[in-house]
Design an enzyme around this catalytic site. Structure first.
Site, PDB file in Angstrom:
ATOM      1  N   HIS A 263      -2.691   1.048   6.932  1.00  0.00           N
ATOM      2  CA  HIS A 263      -2.975   1.056   5.504  1.00  0.00           C
ATOM      3  C   HIS A 263      -3.081   2.492   4.997  1.00  0.00           C
ATOM      4  CE1 HIS A 263      -4.325  -0.489   1.675  1.00  0.00           C
ATOM      5  NE2 HIS A 263      -5.427   0.231   1.713  1.00  0.00           N
TER       6      HIS A 263
ATOM      7  N   HIS B 160      -5.872   2.172  -4.440  1.00  0.00           N
ATOM      8  CA  HIS B 160      -4.894   1.624  -3.496  1.00  0.00           C
ATOM      9  C   HIS B 160      -4.478   0.220  -3.900  1.00  0.00           C
ATOM     10  CE1 HIS B 160      -7.992  -0.717  -0.790  1.00  0.00           C
ATOM     11  NE2 HIS B 160      -8.358  -0.724  -2.044  1.00  0.00           N
TER      12      HIS B 160
ATOM     13  N   CYS C 250       0.814  -1.226   0.000  1.00  0.00           N
ATOM     14  CA  CYS C 250       0.000   0.000   0.000  1.00  0.00           C
ATOM     15  C   CYS C 250       0.838   1.261   0.000  1.00  0.00           C
ATOM     16  CB  CYS C 250      -0.981  -0.010   1.177  1.00  0.00           C
ATOM     17  SG  CYS C 250      -0.218   0.048   2.826  1.00  0.00           S
TER      18      CYS C 250
END
Length: 335
Positions: A293, A305, A240
């Site tokens: 994240h 993402h 991420c």
């Protein structure tokens, strides 16, 4: 057996690996080297590779073989067991910090982290590094940047024979050009060619045009469908924060490597004032715990993402169940 003996001799003589040139004998172990594979994977410790990981530790590496061979369980193990740190691209500068046998601990320049002022630290095979005076001296000359998810280096501008497959955001010193090709310098001091349509030429990092948020999102869309890779930093797979880091760095903007640190820098943004390109952070304990994240706001209530080992780079609504409950804040890195 011969290759093994040569590798050991090379490490003893120059401290880097089998591909280090003769002029590297002048370099000390704690100085500069350059990544000599398309993508170098940095591990949390030496000699912890599983059999499936061998293609990632060779020279040349075979990223596609490695990522496609791993089962979901093996992919999840990389994160669950904390096996990987980050990745470094072809030609990236590193500082040698420590050596254990055929492994070296390095710090990757250009990947900011509180863990080391020299760059992001991790262990990698010494044979994936090289040093060339010519390449080192070319650090401040014009360079080309790869603009496709991946492309190839070629030994000649005819493009008849493919060589190394390299990643988006790879930078190589510019040596000249033909009608359809840029001539570049490789980390080992030799020449190669890359298709002009797959790269851009810049005189310096400062010359890279500043992006809009929309431009960052548009660039991110190049990677839709690319499978997640823990610690990934390339067109062969991102995690991420590797995804958000790379989108920004490819426009000359360097942000911290990890999501937890990205969440503490930039400028805080209210969630009702989001703009495309802003970074969204998600934390444990319904958004009140530690950040785990990061995604990029894509406008119109959407985000792009690289989610996790079960999925690919995607665009989904910010208020998607499983995410909205953990949304903890946003930061802006554009002026």
């Amino acid at each position: 057996m011969k290759r093994f003996i040569l590798t050991i001799i090379s490490i003893i003589l120059v401290g880097f690996g089998t591909n280090v040139q003769a002029d590297a004998k002048e370099k000390k172990l704690d100085e500069t080297a350059y990544v000599d594979v398309s993508v170098a994977t940095l591990w949390t410790a030496p000699n912890i590779l599983r059999p499936v990981d061998e293609p990632s530790a060779a020279n040349p590496v075979n990223m596609r073989k490695w990522t496609s061979a791993m089962t979901l369980e093996q992919q999840l193990q990389l994160s669950a067991d904390g096996m990987l740190e980050t990745q470094a691209l072809y030609g990236n500068k590193v500082t040698i910090l420590e050596r254990q046998g055929e492994w070296v601990k390095v710090a990757v320049a250009g990947q900011p982290t509180p863990r080391n002022d020299l760059g992001y630290p991790g262990w990698m095979p010494a044979s994936q590094l090289t040093y060339s005076k010519k390449f080192a001296k070319a650090e401040n000359q014009p360079f080309i940047m790869i603009t496709e998810p991946t492309t190839f280096l070629y030994p000649s501008p005819s493009f008849k024979e493919k060589n190394l497959e390299i990643s988006y955001n790879t930078l190589l010193p510019y040596e000249g050009e033909t009608k359809n090709a840029y001539k570049v310098l490789k980390p080992n001091g030799k020449k190669a060619f890359v298709k002009k349509e797959h790269a851009k030429l810049f005189s310096s990092i400062a010359e890279i045009p500043a992006p809009t948020g929309e431009k960052l999102v548009e660039t991110g869309k190049k990677f839709l469908g690319l499978h997640y890779l823990w610690a990934g930093m390339s067109g062969f797979g991102f995690d991420c924060s590797g995804f958000t880091f790379t989108m920004y760095q490819s426009y000359g903007i360097t942000i911290p490597r990890d999501s937890s640190v990205q969440a503490k820098n930039g400028v805080s943004v209210e969630l009702d004032d989001l703009q495309s390109g802003d970074l969204l952070f998600f934390a444990h304990d319904n958004g009140k715990g530690s950040v785990h994240h990061v995604a990029m706001y894509a406008g119109n209530g959407m985000m792009i993402h690289s989610p996790n080992s079960k999925k690919n780079v995607e665009i989904i609504p910010v208020d998607t169940k499983g995410y909205i409950e953990e949304l903890s804040g946003a930061r802006r890195y554009l002026p």
